[in-house]
Write an enzyme that holds these catalytic residues in place. Structure first.
Site, PDB file in Angstrom:
ATOM      1  CB  SER A   1      35.476  42.319  39.999  1.00  0.00           C
ATOM      2  OG  SER A   1      36.946  41.266  39.822  1.00  0.00           O
TER       3      SER A   1
ATOM      4  CG  ASP B   1      38.024  41.526  48.184  1.00  0.00           C
ATOM      5  OD1 ASP B   1      37.691  41.383  46.790  1.00  0.00           O
ATOM      6  OD2 ASP B   1      36.919  42.922  46.820  1.00  0.00           O
TER       7      ASP B   1
ATOM      8  CG  HIS C   1      35.847  40.211  44.673  1.00  0.00           C
ATOM      9  ND1 HIS C   1      36.326  40.989  44.467  1.00  0.00           N
ATOM     10  CD2 HIS C   1      35.248  39.822  43.535  1.00  0.00           C
ATOM     11  CE1 HIS C   1      36.181  41.219  43.501  1.00  0.00           C
ATOM     12  NE2 HIS C   1      35.492  40.458  42.494  1.00  0.00           N
TER      13      HIS C   1
END
Length: 680
Positions: free
Chosen positions: A532, A617, A652
Site C-alpha cells: 500500500s 481493491d 486490498h
C-alpha cells in the site's frame, strides 16, 4: 512478457501549465474485456516464470499452514453475563463466533459460523459483530468482494432466524440503542466509498423508514459510530487525517439530537471515553504527542477540560483504558510501546516490565470498570502472540494464552535485536532485526527489509510463524521504522508527510546502506518489501537507488500518486489531502511529481520485482500497479524478472481465509528464494 499496448489516444491532462501524458490510462477500464485479458495474461506469465519452483512453492505453503493450530480458541471476555470467544475448527478457513452464559455448565451458543456464510464464495470478510443490550439480536456486516462495502444483517439469537431486511453499502460499524430495536450505522458513498452518513434504523420497519441523523459534508472527513464502554452513550466521530469532531447522545434516547463535544479545528484530533459523570478526552490540543483531559458530561467543551496526564515531548500517548481505581496508559517511547498503570486516587504509577529488547504490547479487550485485572496483548519477533492479565493491585501476571506454533518451534533458535541507524540529516532511525542463531554477519546472508512509513502508523515488531520459513533458510528479516510512522512520536510522522515525504524514502535507503555497511547483507543479497503506502516506498526507492537491491516486492502499491490525487471521483482521494497534499496547489503537485513512482520510471536497470494487486481493491485501485508494471516493461533495460499478480476475486487485503491467505505468502517467498538461489 511484453508491455501492453499504449493507448492510441493517450490520456493527457494539463495542470499548472504542465501537460502529463498517460499512455496506460485505459487500464482503469475495469469492465473492458481487454483489461481483464491483460491482467490474466500477466498472472499466467507470473505462474510460468515460477513454474520451475512449483514444488518449493507447495512445500512453503504446506510448511506455513502446518504452523497454524487447526483447532483453536481465543481467550474469552465477559460482557453482559456472557463469555464471548472465537473458535477455529480443523481445516476450516473461517472463524466461528460463540458465547456461553456466565453460569456453571452453560452450553455453547454459536452466534455466527463464517464458514457457512463463505461456502461457495471466493471471498468473505466479516465486520462489526455487535450484540444488542438485551443479548437477543446480533448485527454483523459481510463483504463478499473485498471492496470493503458491507451489507448488514440482523440475527435473532433466540430463534436463529435472520431479519428479512438487510442494509447494503455500509462501513460495517453499528451502535445499538437501549431499546434493543434501534441501530445506528454508517453508509458509504457508492463511487468514492467515503463513509459520509450516519443512519438510524428501527428493526422490523421498512428500510425506507431509516433516517439520516448526520451527514458529513466535508469531503476530507469520514464518519463512524460506536457505543461507549459504559454503554450509556453513542458517539459519532468525524475524522480526517489531522482533525476530528465527536458528537454524542444517550443510548436511552435514540431519537434525540446529537451534541458536539468540541467543534472541529484544523490539526486538532481528539477522542472521547466515558466513565461516571465525566468524559475523558485524548487530545493533541497544545500537545503534539497528546495528553489526557477530563470534563463533566454536562459541560464537555474545551473551556472546561482539566488535565489528567500532561503532554511529554518524547513520549507519545496512544491509548487509555479507564478502570474504577486505575488508568492503564499505552504510550510509545523511543520506538517501543510501554504500558503504565496509574492509581487514580494516589497518583502512584508503575510500568509493566516486558523483558525483551524488541517487542510490541497493546491494551486488549477490557469490558469491565470495577476490576483490578488489566488485559493486554504481547508479542515480539521471537515470541508468539500472547494474551496476558496483569493485576494492577499486586503486580501479578497471568498468561491466559500464548499462541501455539505446531511443528517444534522454539524461540531459542532465533535472535532479535534493534539498531539505531544514522540518517543523512542527523536523525537516528530504529531498525528491528530477527534471524536464526546460525546467522553469520559476513555480508553473505539474504535479508528482507520491510518498510511502511505513512499515516502515523507504527510498524510493530510482531511475531510471524510464516516468516520462520525464511529465517530457517538463512534470511534475516528487518523492519526500518522510517519517518511517516509514529514510532518516535508525532514529530516522526510529521517529518514523513506532505512536503517532507521524501524523508521516508531517504530513511529507508540509509537503513539499507547501514545493513550493507555492517555486513548483515550486501546488494546482491538485499530484498525489500512494502504494501500500500509501503508499496509507494518500494517504488520510490527503486527509482532512486535501484543498484542497492537484488529484488523487491510491492503489494497493492500506491504508485500513481499524482493521477490518483487529482481524481476526486475515486476512493480515498479527498481524505488523503492532509497526508500527501492537494495537487491542485502547484507546490504540492510539483513535489508529488518529483517522487511518484509511476511518473519517475526511467530507461535504466531495475531490481527484480514482484507486484501484487487486487481487482476489487478499494484502497489502491488495481490499475495503479498494472500501469506501473506496464511502464516498467516499456522502459527498463535489464532482463530481471518483472512479475504482476492480480487477485481477480479479492481486494486490498488479498485472499480471505486463515490458510488460503498464505497462498500469497508462499508466492512471495518462492520469488525471494528463487532470486537468492536458495530453492533447495
Amino acid at each position: 512478457m511484453e508491455a501492453p499496448r499504449a493507448d492510441k489516444k493517450p490520456y493527457s491532462i494539463t495542470v499548472h501549465g504542465h501537460t502529463r501524458v498517460d499512455p496506460y490510462y485505459w487500464l482503469r477500464e475495469r469492465d473492458n474485456p481487454e483489461v481483464i485479458k491483460y491482467l490474466q495474461a500477466e498472472n499466467a506469465y507470473t505462474e510460468a516464470v515460477l513454474a520451475p519452483y512449483s514444488s518449493l512453492r507447495e512445500t512453503l505453503y504446506r510448511e506455513i499452514v502446518s504452523r497454524i493450530k487447526k483447532d483453536d480458541v481465543t481467550v474469552p471476555y465477559r460482557l453482559r453475563g456472557y463469555w464471548y470467544y472465537i473458535r477455529y475448527e480443523g481445516e476450516k478457513e473461517y472463524p466461528v463466533y460463540c458465547r456461553r452464559k456466565d453460569e456453571e455448565g452453560a452450553p455453547e451458543e454459536v452466534l455466527l459460523d463464517v464458514n457457512l456464510l463463505a461456502a461457495g464464495k471466493p471471498y468473505c470478510q466479516i465486520a462489526s459483530l455487535n450484540v444488542s443490550p438485551d443479548n437477543r439480536w446480533l448485527a454483523y456486516g459481510v463483504d463478499f468482494t473485498g471492496r470493503r462495502l458491507y451489507t448488514l444483517y440482523f440475527k435473532n439469537l433466540q430463534t436463529g432466524e435472520l431479519l428479512e431486511t438487510t442494509i447494503p453499502g455500509t462501513a460495517g460499524n453499528v451502535a445499538w440503542a437501549n431499546d434493543n430495536r434501534t441501530v445506528f450505522y454508517s453508509l458509504k458513498e457508492e463511487e468514492t466509498l467515503r463513509s459520509s452518513r450516519i443512519m438510524r434504523y428501527v428493526l422490523g420497519t421498512p428500510l425506507t423508514e431509516a433516517r439520516e441523523v448526520y451527514c458529513e459534508e466535508d469531503e476530507t472527513f469520514d464518519v463512524h459510530v460506536y457505543r461507549s464502554k459504559s454503554e450509556k452513550y453513542i458517539f459519532i466521530v468525524s475524522s480526517a487525517n489531522s482533525s476530528s469532531e465527536v458528537r454524542w447522545i444517550e443510548t436511552c434516547c435514540p431519537e434525540g439530537e446529537f451534541h458536539v463535544v468540541q467543534p472541529r479545528e484544523k490539526d486538532h484530533e481528539y477522542g472521547v471515553m466515558h466513565y461516571g459523570d465525566e468524559f475523558f478526552i485524548l487530545t493533541n490540543w497544545k500537545a503534539k504527542n497528546f495528553r489526557l483531559m477530563k470534563t463533566s458530561v454536562s459541560r464537555p467543551s474545551r473551556e472546561y477540560w482539566q488535565e489528567i496526564i500532561p503532554h511529554r515531548e518524547k513520549v507519545l500517548l496512544e491509548d487509555v483504558e479507564i478502570f474504577t481505581d486505575y488508568l492503564a496508559v499505552e504510550e510509545r517511547c523511543e520506538g517501543l510501546v510501554q504500558i503504565r498503570v496509574i492509581h487514580r486516587a494516589s497518583g502512584e504509577e508503575k510500568y509493566i516490565d516486558f523483558g525483551e529488547e524488541v517487542y510490541v504490547a497493546s491494551l486488549s479487550v477490557n469490558t469491565e470498570f470495577d476490576t483490578p485485572w488489566l488485559r493486554y496483548s504481547y508479542s515480539s519477533l521471537t515470541t508468539p502472540p500472547s494474551v496476558i492479565e496483569y493485576n494492577m493491585h499486586t503486580g501479578e501476571k497471568v498468561i491466559k494464552k500464548q499462541q501455539e506454533v505446531p511443528g517444534g518451534f522454539s524461540s531459542e533458535n532465533y535472535f532479535a535485536e534493534r539498531c539505531w541507524v544514522p540518517a543523512r540529516d542527523g536523525e537516528k532511525i530504529p531498525v528491528s532485526l530477527v534471524y536464526h542463531r546460525s546467522f553469520r554477519k559476513d555480508g553473505q546472508a539474504p535479508l528482507l527489509l520491510y518498510g511502511y512509513g505513512a499515516y502515523g502508523i507504527s510498524t510493530e515488531p510482531v511475531f510471524s510463524a510464516a516468516r520462520l520459513s525464511l529465517l530457517d533458510r538463512g534470511f534475516v528479516f528487518a523492519i526500518a521504522h522510517v519517518r511517516g510512522g509514529e514510532e518516535l512520536g508525532r514529530q516522526w510522522y510529521e517529518e514523513g508527510k506532505l512536503l517532507n515525504k521524501k524523508n521516508t524514502f531517504y530513511d529507508f535507503i540509509d537503513c539499507a546502506e547501514f545493513l550493507i555497511r555492517e555486513k548483515y547483507t550486501s546488494p546482491h543479497c538485499l530484498f525489500i518489501k512494502g504494501g500500500s503506502a509501503g508499496g509507494l516506498l518500494v517504488g520510490a526507492v527503486i527509482n532512486m537507488r535501484p543498484e542497492l537491491f537484488k529484488g523487491a516486492i510491492a503489494a497493492v502499491p500506491f504508485v500513481d500518486v499524482v493521477t490518483t490525487m487529482l481524481d476526486d471521483s475515486i476512493p480515498l482521494t479527498t481524505g488523503e489531502y492532509d497526508e500527501w497534499g492537494n495537487p491542485h496547489d502547484k507546490t504540492y503537485y510539483e513535489y508529488m511529481l518529483s517522487y511518484s513512482p509511476y511518473d519517475n520510471v526511467e530507461r535504466k536497470e531495475y531490481p527484480a520485482l514482484l507486484v501484487i494487486a487486487g481487482l476489487h481493491d478499494s484502497q489502491v485501485q488495481y490499475w495503479e500497479p498494472a500501469k506501473w508494471v506496464a511502464r516498467l516493461r516499456e522502459m527498463k533495460t535489464d532482463t530481471h524478472p518483472l512479475l504482476l499478480y492480480t487477485h481477480m476475486e479479492a481486494g486490498h487485503s488479498g485472499l480471505s481465509g486463515r490458510f488460503r491467505s498464505h497462498m500469497e505468502t508462499s508466492l512471495e517467498y518462492t520469488f525471494l528464494l528463487m532470486l537468492a538461489g536458495r530453492t533447495e
